[in-house]
Design a protein around this motif. Structure first.
Motif, PDB file in Angstrom:
ATOM      1  N   THR A  37       0.887  13.898   0.495  1.00  0.00           N
ATOM      2  CA  THR A  37       1.829  12.894   1.004  1.00  0.00           C
ATOM      3  C   THR A  37       2.289  11.964  -0.113  1.00  0.00           C
ATOM      4  O   THR A  37       3.469  11.613  -0.204  1.00  0.00           O
ATOM      5  CB  THR A  37       1.174  12.075   2.127  1.00  0.00           C
ATOM      6  OG1 THR A  37       0.694  12.966   3.134  1.00  0.00           O
ATOM      7  CG2 THR A  37       2.152  11.103   2.734  1.00  0.00           C
ATOM      8  N   SER A  38       1.360  11.558  -0.965  1.00  0.00           N
ATOM      9  CA  SER A  38       1.709  10.652  -2.070  1.00  0.00           C
ATOM     10  C   SER A  38       2.675  11.315  -3.054  1.00  0.00           C
ATOM     11  O   SER A  38       3.640  10.693  -3.505  1.00  0.00           O
ATOM     12  CB  SER A  38       0.440  10.216  -2.804  1.00  0.00           C
ATOM     13  OG  SER A  38      -0.417   9.496  -1.951  1.00  0.00           O
ATOM     14  N   VAL A  39       2.421  12.578  -3.389  1.00  0.00           N
ATOM     15  CA  VAL A  39       3.314  13.290  -4.310  1.00  0.00           C
ATOM     16  C   VAL A  39       4.695  13.451  -3.689  1.00  0.00           C
ATOM     17  O   VAL A  39       5.718  13.295  -4.353  1.00  0.00           O
ATOM     18  CB  VAL A  39       2.719  14.667  -4.686  1.00  0.00           C
ATOM     19  CG1 VAL A  39       3.721  15.498  -5.474  1.00  0.00           C
ATOM     20  CG2 VAL A  39       1.442  14.494  -5.495  1.00  0.00           C
ATOM     21  N   ASP A  40       4.699  13.746  -2.385  1.00  0.00           N
ATOM     22  CA  ASP A  40       5.981  13.902  -1.676  1.00  0.00           C
ATOM     23  C   ASP A  40       6.769  12.603  -1.638  1.00  0.00           C
ATOM     24  O   ASP A  40       7.956  12.562  -1.951  1.00  0.00           O
ATOM     25  CB  ASP A  40       5.735  14.379  -0.245  1.00  0.00           C
ATOM     26  CG  ASP A  40       5.928  15.881  -0.128  1.00  0.00           C
ATOM     27  OD1 ASP A  40       6.451  16.475  -1.079  1.00  0.00           O
ATOM     28  OD2 ASP A  40       5.540  16.466   0.906  1.00  0.00           O
ATOM     29  N   LYS A  41       6.093  11.521  -1.245  1.00  0.00           N
ATOM     30  CA  LYS A  41       6.784  10.239  -1.120  1.00  0.00           C
ATOM     31  C   LYS A  41       7.296   9.745  -2.477  1.00  0.00           C
ATOM     32  O   LYS A  41       8.388   9.199  -2.581  1.00  0.00           O
ATOM     33  CB  LYS A  41       5.836   9.194  -0.517  1.00  0.00           C
ATOM     34  CG  LYS A  41       5.624   9.345   0.976  1.00  0.00           C
ATOM     35  CD  LYS A  41       4.740   8.234   1.506  1.00  0.00           C
ATOM     36  CE  LYS A  41       4.563   8.341   3.012  1.00  0.00           C
ATOM     37  NZ  LYS A  41       3.675   7.266   3.531  1.00  0.00           N
ATOM     38  N   GLY A  42       6.480   9.926  -3.482  1.00  0.00           N
ATOM     39  CA  GLY A  42       6.891   9.478  -4.817  1.00  0.00           C
ATOM     40  C   GLY A  42       7.826  10.420  -5.536  1.00  0.00           C
ATOM     41  O   GLY A  42       8.301  10.107  -6.626  1.00  0.00           O
ATOM     42  N   GLU A  43       8.099  11.592  -4.915  1.00  0.00           N
ATOM     43  CA  GLU A  43       8.944  12.625  -5.537  1.00  0.00           C
ATOM     44  C   GLU A  43       8.474  12.896  -6.977  1.00  0.00           C
ATOM     45  O   GLU A  43       9.256  12.925  -7.925  1.00  0.00           O
ATOM     46  CB  GLU A  43      10.414  12.198  -5.521  1.00  0.00           C
ATOM     47  CG  GLU A  43      10.974  12.056  -4.119  1.00  0.00           C
ATOM     48  CD  GLU A  43      12.435  11.631  -4.103  1.00  0.00           C
ATOM     49  OE1 GLU A  43      12.981  11.378  -5.193  1.00  0.00           O
ATOM     50  OE2 GLU A  43      13.016  11.572  -3.008  1.00  0.00           O
ATOM     51  N   CYS A  44       7.171  13.055  -7.102  1.00  0.00           N
ATOM     52  CA  CYS A  44       6.554  13.194  -8.434  1.00  0.00           C
ATOM     53  C   CYS A  44       6.738  14.605  -8.980  1.00  0.00           C
ATOM     54  O   CYS A  44       6.704  15.584  -8.228  1.00  0.00           O
ATOM     55  CB  CYS A  44       5.067  12.871  -8.353  1.00  0.00           C
ATOM     56  SG  CYS A  44       4.727  11.193  -7.782  1.00  0.00           S
ATOM     57  N   ASP A  82       0.832  -1.215   0.000  1.00  0.00           N
ATOM     58  CA  ASP A  82       0.000   0.000   0.000  1.00  0.00           C
ATOM     59  C   ASP A  82       0.863   1.261   0.000  1.00  0.00           C
ATOM     60  O   ASP A  82       0.522   2.260  -0.643  1.00  0.00           O
ATOM     61  CB  ASP A  82      -0.937  -0.005   1.218  1.00  0.00           C
ATOM     62  CG  ASP A  82      -1.982  -1.106   1.127  1.00  0.00           C
ATOM     63  OD1 ASP A  82      -2.255  -1.562   0.002  1.00  0.00           O
ATOM     64  OD2 ASP A  82      -2.495  -1.532   2.177  1.00  0.00           O
ATOM     65  N   GLU A  83       1.995   1.204   0.733  1.00  0.00           N
ATOM     66  CA  GLU A  83       2.896   2.359   0.773  1.00  0.00           C
ATOM     67  C   GLU A  83       3.484   2.639  -0.613  1.00  0.00           C
ATOM     68  O   GLU A  83       3.498   3.790  -1.070  1.00  0.00           O
ATOM     69  CB  GLU A  83       4.026   2.089   1.767  1.00  0.00           C
ATOM     70  CG  GLU A  83       5.024   3.237   1.877  1.00  0.00           C
ATOM     71  CD  GLU A  83       6.230   2.879   2.732  1.00  0.00           C
ATOM     72  OE1 GLU A  83       7.253   3.560   2.612  1.00  0.00           O
ATOM     73  OE2 GLU A  83       6.129   1.903   3.511  1.00  0.00           O
ATOM     74  N   LEU A  84       3.944   1.594  -1.277  1.00  0.00           N
ATOM     75  CA  LEU A  84       4.505   1.773  -2.624  1.00  0.00           C
ATOM     76  C   LEU A  84       3.434   2.209  -3.614  1.00  0.00           C
ATOM     77  O   LEU A  84       3.700   2.994  -4.528  1.00  0.00           O
ATOM     78  CB  LEU A  84       5.158   0.469  -3.103  1.00  0.00           C
ATOM     79  CG  LEU A  84       6.420   0.036  -2.341  1.00  0.00           C
ATOM     80  CD1 LEU A  84       6.870  -1.332  -2.786  1.00  0.00           C
ATOM     81  CD2 LEU A  84       7.537   1.051  -2.568  1.00  0.00           C
ATOM     82  N   LYS A  85       2.206   1.696  -3.412  1.00  0.00           N
ATOM     83  CA  LYS A  85       1.109   2.091  -4.298  1.00  0.00           C
ATOM     84  C   LYS A  85       0.788   3.568  -4.120  1.00  0.00           C
ATOM     85  O   LYS A  85       0.495   4.281  -5.091  1.00  0.00           O
ATOM     86  CB  LYS A  85      -0.125   1.234  -3.991  1.00  0.00           C
ATOM     87  CG  LYS A  85      -1.166   1.220  -5.099  1.00  0.00           C
ATOM     88  CD  LYS A  85      -0.667   0.461  -6.314  1.00  0.00           C
ATOM     89  CE  LYS A  85      -1.761   0.368  -7.380  1.00  0.00           C
ATOM     90  NZ  LYS A  85      -1.248  -0.251  -8.613  1.00  0.00           N
ATOM     91  N   SER A  86       0.866   4.036  -2.872  1.00  0.00           N
ATOM     92  CA  SER A  86       0.597   5.450  -2.611  1.00  0.00           C
ATOM     93  C   SER A  86       1.663   6.345  -3.231  1.00  0.00           C
ATOM     94  O   SER A  86       1.407   7.502  -3.558  1.00  0.00           O
ATOM     95  CB  SER A  86       0.520   5.703  -1.108  1.00  0.00           C
ATOM     96  OG  SER A  86       1.799   5.556  -0.509  1.00  0.00           O
ATOM     97  N   LYS A  87       2.883   5.805  -3.394  1.00  0.00           N
ATOM     98  CA  LYS A  87       3.965   6.565  -4.030  1.00  0.00           C
ATOM     99  C   LYS A  87       3.873   6.514  -5.547  1.00  0.00           C
ATOM    100  O   LYS A  87       4.721   7.075  -6.240  1.00  0.00           O
ATOM    101  CB  LYS A  87       5.324   6.004  -3.594  1.00  0.00           C
ATOM    102  CG  LYS A  87       5.674   6.259  -2.145  1.00  0.00           C
ATOM    103  CD  LYS A  87       7.068   5.713  -1.855  1.00  0.00           C
ATOM    104  CE  LYS A  87       7.464   5.967  -0.420  1.00  0.00           C
ATOM    105  NZ  LYS A  87       8.823   5.444  -0.132  1.00  0.00           N
ATOM    106  N   ASN A  88       2.872   5.786  -6.057  1.00  0.00           N
ATOM    107  CA  ASN A  88       2.687   5.663  -7.516  1.00  0.00           C
ATOM    108  C   ASN A  88       3.916   5.009  -8.169  1.00  0.00           C
ATOM    109  O   ASN A  88       4.382   5.420  -9.223  1.00  0.00           O
ATOM    110  CB  ASN A  88       2.437   7.048  -8.138  1.00  0.00           C
ATOM    111  CG  ASN A  88       1.831   6.936  -9.523  1.00  0.00           C
ATOM    112  OD1 ASN A  88       1.028   6.050  -9.784  1.00  0.00           O
ATOM    113  ND2 ASN A  88       2.218   7.826 -10.416  1.00  0.00           N
ATOM    114  N   THR A  89       4.445   3.991  -7.491  1.00  0.00           N
ATOM    115  CA  THR A  89       5.625   3.283  -8.004  1.00  0.00           C
ATOM    116  C   THR A  89       5.278   2.554  -9.286  1.00  0.00           C
ATOM    117  O   THR A  89       4.318   1.780  -9.334  1.00  0.00           O
ATOM    118  CB  THR A  89       6.134   2.272  -6.955  1.00  0.00           C
ATOM    119  OG1 THR A  89       6.356   2.965  -5.730  1.00  0.00           O
ATOM    120  CG2 THR A  89       7.419   1.609  -7.430  1.00  0.00           C
TER     121      THR A  89
END
Length: 890
Positions: A343-350, A68-75
């Motif tokens: 948070t998702s944009v931040d974590k994924g550095e999008c 779920d964490e990786l999915k939230s990062k849009n990996t």
């Protein structure tokens, strides 16, 4: 996946597994390349794979949490990876190896840690620490961690992004906010750790009645909800990118504390959104993130208006804790979604397209929640505006204006002027490339067409013509993909037609290809006969002794005095003396982008001095944009075909010259006519071989393939089709002319060498027979000053001629006896027959095994009367006897 990516991933995997020695990465790379497909063959089921791994795992909760964490990062490729892992759970052998490998690597890491830890000592503590001291120490450490892990990385990240963007846009530096924007934390709107609301002494809340406690907490909550610490509610220092946590006065009434705990997530969400807005408003994070932050700021303003209204009610004494909870509930869901996105944009550095992919996926995930989906749709539309502006310029005008590297198409600095020297054909493939992580998921299917559309228009712009798509419309984000598909399809069709018409009609591509065919594929027979007659003596010289300007002048003369004079592009044809022979050139081309490339290029061109015939080739001047099609890679293939056929034509002329010179020998009555007849027969067999090979290449390979090319070019709908058809034409010609098979080419070269050596031998023998008979003859045949020769003088002359003929015949016979000429001819015959049978045998094998049926035509032409059939059958029988027997099926 590109070949480079496969190399990188395999080497990275071997490095991670610490696999050294053995067969190396090349074996695995070759295996992957053979078994990969250029398209996606299956859609993996991530849900079933996830369930399978969870069942297999010892800690399924941890696995699902990580997923779920990786999915939230849009990996990217997460589902494919999970599918691969689920397959590994079924492969016991691979699992055992990985477990063993992990154990070995853990032991190595433990040994390394043990050896490095011997240099350090842990101080022992003799005194115990009180709870208050421990809490203060924890706060101090949290503050230090927050300052070091939040501020410095943000500054460092901005600097890295700024340097990268300035490097790309060397002429236009990226604008930067002044330093005071980042140095004044009070401007951010988030909590300032270590400060308090006022300097007044705080009354212990536990001593106040319940009504007063509620009134004080409501006032505190209104401050906390806008990012300011209260008297009894304070924000804790952030650790990394964790959500904001709060500390409540422990003496607060439990009933009030319970309700406050429900309201505080709103403040935590507000804090996350505010930090995101302030961070992503910087220019370094790109226009898409800037637009997203601006849209969020608009929503936060509405939230601030609500808080202001609640403050007004509080001053009037009309706001209780229950009312505050009631009024804040509708906003809670909005802020929760905004915080989740931030948070998702931040974590994924999008950035750019990856941000839009995340927003689009979130919008689809909220399909059952209309309010949440409408909110995400609003944010996605706002964030996509700058991206679509770049997209519109690209697909409607062929221009990229992407200073922050957010767009799916990336431009590389390659000059079109160097396309004539580039054997790798990089310009068309690498000037503009697709950046996978910047493709929005809703444009994934159209990525290739978007790339091609802009490339087509850009080529026309490079030619000085300003083009704008007449069907251009504003692209607006929508959940209906059909809208994008229709607009991009229209732009693509227009761009394809514009460039194709430009090349075909204005630049006369087919006429240029036909001109190249005349010269490089030896289509103009009279021109080549005339040219080879003119340059025969010059091309016999060593290549260093040849004057290029003289050859150019002779080429000009041959062009003007043949049917080639009507060709409007004949002036584009040039002479090129290559520094290496055809075999070396072929090896150099085949070695491009391989391990052998450096060794072959750095080696000497050739150990032997080349003759003009071996080094001679044509070159062709091609101007932009035709150089996209007739590039250096294509011209090199044309040159290899030309050199192959030109040398065959030279050998044919040499054999014909032997036939002409041998006519002289027929006037002599030789006692050794038998061995001389053998030389005549061998010459005829060689001539038959060379002529049939030429006929096969010109009329059974090149002409039919050329007609297919012309037909395909008429049906082509875009420039990529033209490139594909032209490359296919050249590849088929090279393959069917045996130029891509080193084994066949080697045998063919030996046959040509035998023919050339035979012609040289025969020419030397004929020259030795040509005595200076003119000195032996009387001039009476032409008469004298006294008049025509008399009858007696004619009889005397005839007797002398007879004597001369007899002497020449005896001289030839004695030459034969002393030099072993008959043995030499027999050796030539044996070598020629051996190599020819070898060639026919190999052609038979390749035509059967590789389904190269066109090569069978050579066998039929050379063995038209079955002369070689019996020998070939015998060789085939021997080969089958040597083959290992097949094992019987059990």
């Amino acid at each position: 996946m590109s070949e480079f990516r496969i190399h990188h991933d395999v080497n990275e995997l071997l490095s991670l597994l610490r696999v050294h020695g053995g067969e190396g990465a090349e074996v695995y790379i070759e295996l992957l390349q053979k078994n990969r497909t250029p398209y996606v063959t299956t859609n993996v089921s991530a849900h079933s794979a996830k369930v399978k791994i969870a069942e297999f795992s010892r800690t399924p909760e941890d696995f699902l949490k990580k997923y779920d964490e990786l999915k939230s990062k849009n990996t990217r490729h997460l589902d494919s990876l999970v599918y691969l892992l689920s397959k590994l759970t079924e492969d016991k052998e691979t699992l055992h190896y990985l477990q063993q490998n992990a154990k070995e690597r853990a032991e190595l890491a433990a040994n390394a840690a043990t050896s490095s830890s011997t240099n350090f000592s842990i101080p022992s503590s003799t005194s115990k620490m009180s709870l208050q001291e421990l809490e203060e120490l924890r706060k101090q450490l949290g503050s230090v961690t927050a300052n070091s892990s939040a501020q410095q990385p943000l500054e460092l990240t901005r600097k890295i992004l700024r340097d990268k963007q300035n490097k790309k846009n060397s002429g236009q530096p990226i604008p930067v906010f002044p330093s005071w924007v980042y140095e004044r934390p009070a401007l951010i709107g988030d909590f300032l750790i270590g400060t308090s609301l006022s300097t007044d002494t705080t009354v212990p809340i536990g001593t106040l009645p319940l009504a007063s406690q509620e009134s004080m907490i409501v006032e505190d909550l209104l401050y906390v909800l806008i990012g300011v610490d209260g008297r009894y509610i304070t924000a804790q220092a952030l650790v990394g990118r964790q959500n904001r946590a709060f500390s409540l006065d422990p003496n607060l009434d439990l009933s009030i504390k319970e309700l406050v705990t429900r309201i505080l997530p709103v403040a935590a969400s507000y804090s996350a959104v505010t930090r995101f807005i302030e961070e992503k408003s910087s220019f370094e994070y790109g226009q898409v993130n800037h637009a997203l932050a601006a849209a969020m700021r608009t929503l936060i303003k509405e939230y601030m208006i609500l808080i202001t209204q609640l403050e007004h009610l509080q001053r009037q004494g009309l706001l209780s804790l229950q009312k505050l909870w009631f009024y804040i509930q509708p906003t809670m869901r909005t802020l929760e979604i905004l915080a989740s996105l931030a948070t998702s944009v931040d974590k994924g550095e999008c950035m750019g397209g990856s941000t839009l992919s995340l927003l689009h996926d979130k919008t689809f995930n909220y399909t059952g929640d209309s309010q949440a989906q409408e909110l995400c749709l609003y944010l996605t539309k706002a964030a996509s505006v700058p991206y679509f502006e770049i997209l519109e310029k690209w697909i409607y005008r062929g221009i990229i204006n992407d200073p922050y590297s957010e767009f799916m198409v990336e431009e590389h600095e390659l000059q079109k002027e160097k396309i004539q020297e580039d054997y790798n054909d990089k310009y068309w493939d690498q000037r503009y490339t697709v950046v996978q992580q910047q493709i929005p998921s809703f444009l994934q299917k159209m990525a290739d067409k978007i790339l091609s559309t802009g490339k087509y228009l850009n080529v026309v712009r490079e030619c000085g013509r300003d083009v704008t798509c007449p069907v251009a419309k504003e692209v607006i984000y929508t959940l209906k993909e059909r809208a994008y598909v229709e607009q991009i399809e229209k732009a693509y069709n227009y761009a394809s037609k514009v460039l194709l018409d430009f090349l075909m009609e204005e630049k006369e591509l087919v006429a240029h290809l036909r001109s190249i065919k005349h010269y490089f594929l030896m289509d103009q027979g009279d021109f080549f006969v005339h040219f080879m007659d003119l340059t025969e003596e010059e091309l016999k010289k060593p290549v260093d002794d040849i004057i290029t300007t003289r050859l150019e002048a002779l080429l000009e003369l041959a062009l003007r005095m043949s049917t080639a004079n009507t060709d409007p592009f004949k002036d584009d044809l040039k002479i090129d003396l290559m520094p290496h022979d055809l075999i070396t050139q072929l090896l150099r081309v085949l070695a491009i982008e391989t391990k052998q490339e450096k060794a072959i290029i750095s080696a000497d061109p050739t150990e032997l001095t080349l003759s003009g015939l071996e080094a001679f080739s044509f070159d062709y001047i091609v101007k932009w944009p035709l150089s996209l099609i007739i590039n250096r890679k294509a011209l090199t293939r044309y040159q290899m075909l030309f050199r192959h056929m030109f040398y065959c034509k030279h050998v044919e002329r040499q054999l014909c010259n032997v036939w002409i010179s041998n006519k002289t020998a027929k006037q002599f009555s030789l006692h050794s006519a038998k061995w001389f007849a053998g030389a005549f027969t061998l010459r005829q067999r060689m001539l038959n071989f060379v002529q049939n090979i030429q006929y096969y290449m010109m009329f059974e390979v090149m002409e039919p393939t050329w007609h297919i090319l012309e037909k395909n070019l008429k049906l082509a709908s875009n420039i990529d089709d033209v490139l594909s058809h032209h490359t296919s034409f050249l590849d088929n010609c090279l393959k069917d002319c045996m130029l891509t098979n080193p084994e066949l080419l080697k045998i063919f070269s030996k046959l040509m060498s035998v023919c050339v050596m035979f012609t040289n031998c025969m020419q030397r023998f004929t020259q030795s027979m040509k005595l200076d008979s003119e000195l032996e003859r009387l001039t009476l045949e032409h008469g004298t000053m006294l008049g025509p020769p008399t009858k007696e003088e004619r009889a005397e002359e005839a007797a002398k001629k007879k004597l001369t003929t007899k002497l020449l015949a005896e001289h030839a016979d004695s030459l034969h006896l002393t030099s072993g000429f008959e043995a030499t001819i027999n050796k030539f015959d044996s070598n020629f027959s051996t190599h020819l049978l070898d060639l026919l045998d190999k052609l038979s094998v390749y035509s059967t095994n590789d389904c190269e049926h066109s090569m069978l035509n050579i066998i039929y032409r050379l063995d038209f009367n079955g002369f070689y059939t019996e020998r070939l059958e015998h060789m085939s029988a021997e080969r089958s006897q040597k083959a290992p027997p097949l094992l019987p099926h059990l």
